[in-house]
Design an enzyme around this catalytic site. Structure first.
Site, PDB file in Angstrom:
ATOM      1  N   GLY A   1      20.768 -38.844   1.647  1.00  0.00           N
ATOM      2  CA  GLY A   1      19.715 -39.274   1.163  1.00  0.00           C
ATOM      3  C   GLY A   1      18.716 -38.066   1.026  1.00  0.00           C
ATOM      4  O   GLY A   1      18.670 -37.311   1.856  1.00  0.00           O
TER       5      GLY A   1
ATOM      6  N   GLN B   1      10.544 -34.284   0.135  1.00  0.00           N
ATOM      7  CA  GLN B   1      11.205 -33.208   0.852  1.00  0.00           C
ATOM      8  C   GLN B   1      11.656 -31.583   0.091  1.00  0.00           C
ATOM      9  O   GLN B   1      12.187 -31.144   0.591  1.00  0.00           O
ATOM     10  CB  GLN B   1      12.614 -33.711   1.283  1.00  0.00           C
ATOM     11  CG  GLN B   1      12.500 -34.912   2.286  1.00  0.00           C
ATOM     12  CD  GLN B   1      13.838 -35.431   2.755  1.00  0.00           C
ATOM     13  OE1 GLN B   1      14.427 -36.213   2.291  1.00  0.00           O
ATOM     14  NE2 GLN B   1      14.411 -34.765   3.971  1.00  0.00           N
TER      15      GLN B   1
ATOM     16  N   CYS C   1      17.571 -35.721   9.601  1.00  0.00           N
ATOM     17  CA  CYS C   1      16.754 -35.609   8.433  1.00  0.00           C
ATOM     18  C   CYS C   1      16.680 -34.021   8.051  1.00  0.00           C
ATOM     19  O   CYS C   1      16.572 -33.143   8.677  1.00  0.00           O
ATOM     20  CB  CYS C   1      15.382 -35.857   8.830  1.00  0.00           C
ATOM     21  SG  CYS C   1      14.169 -35.864   7.396  1.00  0.00           S
ATOM     22  N   LEU C   2      17.134 -33.746   6.725  1.00  0.00           N
ATOM     23  CA  LEU C   2      17.069 -32.335   6.298  1.00  0.00           C
ATOM     24  C   LEU C   2      15.711 -31.712   6.437  1.00  0.00           C
ATOM     25  O   LEU C   2      15.906 -30.350   6.455  1.00  0.00           O
ATOM     26  CB  LEU C   2      17.766 -32.268   4.895  1.00  0.00           C
ATOM     27  CG  LEU C   2      18.961 -32.831   4.294  1.00  0.00           C
ATOM     28  CD1 LEU C   2      19.169 -32.757   2.750  1.00  0.00           C
ATOM     29  CD2 LEU C   2      20.042 -31.865   4.942  1.00  0.00           C
TER      30      LEU C   2
ATOM     31  N   HIS D   1      14.617 -45.041   5.795  1.00  0.00           N
ATOM     32  CA  HIS D   1      14.426 -43.741   6.121  1.00  0.00           C
ATOM     33  C   HIS D   1      13.770 -42.855   4.828  1.00  0.00           C
ATOM     34  O   HIS D   1      12.755 -42.259   4.892  1.00  0.00           O
ATOM     35  CB  HIS D   1      15.632 -42.939   6.580  1.00  0.00           C
ATOM     36  CG  HIS D   1      15.516 -41.476   6.849  1.00  0.00           C
ATOM     37  ND1 HIS D   1      15.558 -40.977   8.215  1.00  0.00           N
ATOM     38  CD2 HIS D   1      15.176 -40.512   6.168  1.00  0.00           C
ATOM     39  CE1 HIS D   1      15.139 -39.610   8.131  1.00  0.00           C
ATOM     40  NE2 HIS D   1      15.194 -39.122   6.996  1.00  0.00           N
ATOM     41  N   GLU D   2      14.415 -42.959   3.723  1.00  0.00           N
ATOM     42  CA  GLU D   2      14.005 -42.217   2.397  1.00  0.00           C
ATOM     43  C   GLU D   2      12.570 -42.656   1.982  1.00  0.00           C
ATOM     44  O   GLU D   2      11.715 -42.237   1.735  1.00  0.00           O
ATOM     45  CB  GLU D   2      15.107 -42.281   1.239  1.00  0.00           C
ATOM     46  CG  GLU D   2      16.369 -41.917   1.865  1.00  0.00           C
ATOM     47  CD  GLU D   2      16.100 -40.452   2.227  1.00  0.00           C
ATOM     48  OE1 GLU D   2      15.240 -39.662   1.934  1.00  0.00           O
ATOM     49  OE2 GLU D   2      16.966 -39.917   3.089  1.00  0.00           O
TER      50      GLU D   2
ATOM     51  N   HIS E   1       9.610 -41.430   3.640  1.00  0.00           N
ATOM     52  CA  HIS E   1       9.180 -40.016   3.133  1.00  0.00           C
ATOM     53  C   HIS E   1       8.372 -40.095   2.184  1.00  0.00           C
ATOM     54  O   HIS E   1       7.481 -39.374   1.972  1.00  0.00           O
ATOM     55  CB  HIS E   1      10.276 -39.464   2.817  1.00  0.00           C
ATOM     56  CG  HIS E   1      11.278 -38.621   3.753  1.00  0.00           C
ATOM     57  ND1 HIS E   1      10.693 -37.748   4.563  1.00  0.00           N
ATOM     58  CD2 HIS E   1      12.689 -38.778   3.917  1.00  0.00           C
ATOM     59  CE1 HIS E   1      11.589 -37.486   5.271  1.00  0.00           C
ATOM     60  NE2 HIS E   1      12.972 -37.757   5.113  1.00  0.00           N
TER      61      HIS E   1
HETATM   62 NI    NI Z   1      14.523 -37.374   6.119  1.00  0.00          NI
END
Ligand code: NI
Length: 182
Positions: A49, A54, A98-99, A140-141, A144
Site C-alpha cells: 500500500g 508518503q 511502513c515505507l 493503515h493507508e 496516512h
Molecule cells: Ni505506511
C-alpha cells in the site's frame, strides 16, 4: 509515470491532514499521472500500500494490494477520498511495516472487519467490505491521510523490532501475518 521519492518519518507531510480531491480534479491528467506514479512507486519498493502523503502529495489518495499474498503480486486498487466504517467490534493484532519507517516492524491492533467507500480513478464511487489482511492495509493507508502512523496505533512499543530481528525471531513463528510495508 515515474518512481517518486518516499517521505520518511519526521517529514511534516506525514503528519498533515491531506485534502479531499474533487471529482473533476480526479479526471485531470496530472492526477491520473500521479496515480500511475503512486502505483509504480509502491511496486518499486515492494509495498502492499502507498498513500499520497508518503510521496509528498497531501491528497486523500492511496493505492493498495487487496489480494496481496505477502509477495506483492496482484493488481493495485486506487482509493480516493476513502471513508471507513468498522463492522462489529473485533480487533486483531498483526505485524505492520511502513515505507516511511524503513526496516521496522511492530504489532498493531486493527478492526478485523470494515467497509470502505471511496472514489475510483474514474471518480466513480465504490464500496468494499474487507476482512483481515486487506482490512488492515486500508486502515493503515487511510491513517496516512490523517497524519497518523502505525506507531500511534500500537498498544505498547514492546513488539517494535528491526526487520533483520523480525526475520530472525518473529517471521517464522507468525508466518500467517503479513510482512509487508504499507
Ligand atoms: Ni505506511
Amino acid at each position: 509515470m515515474s518512481i517518486l521519492k518516499v517521505a520518511r518519518m519526521g517529514h511534516p507531510v506525514l503528519r498533515a491532514k491531506a485534502r479531499t480531491v474533487d471529482k473533476l480534479e480526479v479526471k485531470q491528467p496530472a492526477v491520473q499521472e500521479f496515480i500511475d506514479s503512486l502505483i509504480d512507486t509502491m511496486f518499486e519498493y515492494s509495498g502492499v500500500g502507498l498513500a499520497a502523503p508518503q510521496v509528498h502529495e497531501s491528497l486523500r489518495i492511496f493505492v493498495a494490494m487487496l489480494d496481496a499474498d505477502g509477495q506483492g503480486e496482484g493488481d493495485a486498487t486506487v482509493f480516493i477520498n476513502p471513508e471507513i466504517t468498522v463492522v462489529g467490534d473485533l480487533k486483531v493484532e498483526g505485524w505492520e511495516g511502513c515505507l516511511s519507517i524503513p526496516d521496522v516492524r511492530g504489532r498493531v491492533p486493527r478492526a478485523q472487519h470494515i467497509r470502505i467507500s471511496a472514489l475510483d480513478r474514474t471518480a466513480k464511487r465504490f464500496e468494499l467490505e474487507l476482512k483481515d489482511f486487506p482490512a488492515r492495509v486500508v486502515q493503515h493507508e487511510s491513517d496516512h491521510l490523517d497524519g497518523v502512523l502505525f506507531f500511534d496505533r500500537m498498544k505498547s512499543l514492546e513488539s517494535l523490532t528491526y526487520l533483520e530481528e523480525y526475520s530472525r525471531y518473529h517471521a517464522r513463528r507468525d508466518k500467517d501475518d503479513d510482512e509487508d510495508d504499507d
